[in-house]
Scaffold this active site. Structure first.
Site, mmCIF file in Angstrom:
data_model
loop_
_atom_site.group_PDB
_atom_site.id
_atom_site.type_symbol
_atom_site.label_atom_id
_atom_site.label_comp_id
_atom_site.label_asym_id
_atom_site.label_seq_id
_atom_site.Cartn_x
_atom_site.Cartn_y
_atom_site.Cartn_z
ATOM 1 N N PHE A 11 0.825 -1.201 0.000
ATOM 2 C CA PHE A 11 0.000 0.000 0.000
ATOM 3 C C PHE A 11 0.859 1.251 0.000
ATOM 4 C CE2 PHE A 11 -2.806 -3.176 1.829
ATOM 5 C CZ PHE A 11 -4.029 -2.891 1.250
ATOM 6 N N ASP A 12 0.486 2.198 -0.839
ATOM 7 C CA ASP A 12 0.985 3.561 -0.719
ATOM 8 C C ASP A 12 0.415 4.122 0.579
ATOM 9 O OD1 ASP A 12 2.040 6.118 -1.535
ATOM 10 O OD2 ASP A 12 0.005 6.665 -2.114
ATOM 11 N N LEU A 13 0.946 5.250 1.050
ATOM 12 C CA LEU A 13 0.457 5.855 2.294
ATOM 13 C C LEU A 13 -0.421 7.078 2.017
ATOM 14 C CD1 LEU A 13 0.316 6.039 5.357
ATOM 15 C CD2 LEU A 13 2.563 7.162 5.327
ATOM 16 N N ASP A 14 0.181 8.180 1.585
ATOM 17 C CA ASP A 14 -0.576 9.416 1.355
ATOM 18 C C ASP A 14 -1.594 9.224 0.231
ATOM 19 O OD1 ASP A 14 1.104 10.454 3.223
ATOM 20 O OD2 ASP A 14 2.064 11.928 1.923
ATOM 21 N N LYS A 146 10.070 5.601 -6.165
ATOM 22 C CA LYS A 146 9.030 4.642 -5.780
ATOM 23 C C LYS A 146 9.454 3.218 -6.119
ATOM 24 C CE LYS A 146 4.768 4.231 -4.190
ATOM 25 N NZ LYS A 146 4.142 5.003 -3.135
#
Length: 216
Positions: A11-14, A146
């Protein structure tokens, strides 16, 4: 639709787990003020949430590398003390994580945010224990894209790429995942939109947290 078979979900965060726009924008405005730059309106800074900050500062603000490095330091003066908590978990996130955990999924975070900040935020909101690994930007050792963050997380988890999928809300998540050779689910409740997802080749698009869980 046939359920996705991947057992490891990154999962990405922001914009994916948390709505961090307020703190990120406030920190940017603080940086602009401290560096005697024009302070942009909040509405004009929404684009900065999600992409790597160095990319934003050098490309969107047209800073040279030295100025951008200085801007990062000033930005973090605000963000590391106040901005990171001007933030909230999106509705339905914990239920989604519980659902996926019950299905036996292994989960991790892969974010362009500085790693120590990501850990602090996830612990603050009480959801860090869902994730085996919390990976983020660590440019001091060269982990500054990323794709490099994703690669680090996969290596730490000893994961096979065919068993992994990314969940994010911007093209940077899609591009990073594809650069490593894994698919990406793009979520519409974050900061990106369907047009962006289709343009950059998201493998799946989910409108809600429930939709993400139901893909598996």
């Amino acid at each position: 639709m046939e359920k996705l078979k991947q057992n490891i979900i990154l999962f990405d965060l922001d914009g994916t787990l948390t709505d961090s726009a307020e703190g990120v924008i406030n920190a940017c405005q603080y940086m602009q003020k401290k560096m005697n730059m024009p302070v942009w309106e909040t509405a004009d800074l929404k684009f900065i949430v999600g992409p790597p900050l160095m990319k934003t500062f050098t490309e969107d603000f047209a800073m040279d590398k030295e100025t951008a490095e200085k801007a990062m330091v000033v930005y973090r003066e605000y963000y590391t003390t106040i901005g990171l908590f001007e933030n909230k978990v999106f509705p339905g996130i914990e239920e989604m994580l519980e659902n996926l955990k019950a299905k036996g999924k292994r989960m991790a975070v892969a974010t362009s945010k500085k790693e120590e900040m990501a850990v602090r935020i996830l612990k603050h909101f009480g959801i860090s224990d869902y994730f085996e690994v919390i990976g983020g930007d660590h440019r001091e050792i060269g982990r500054d894209t990323k794709a490099k963050v994703i690669d680090h997380v996969l290596s730490t988890m000893r994961a096979e790429k065919e068993d992994v999928i990314m969940v994010g809300d911007r093209r940077f998540d899609i591009e990073g995942a594809h650069a490593i050779g894994i698919p990406c689910i793009a979520v519409e409740f974050g900061y990106g939109d369907r047009g962006e997802f289709e343009k950059y080749g998201a493998d799946f698009i989910a409108a809600t947290t429930e939709d993400v869980a139901n893909l598996f």
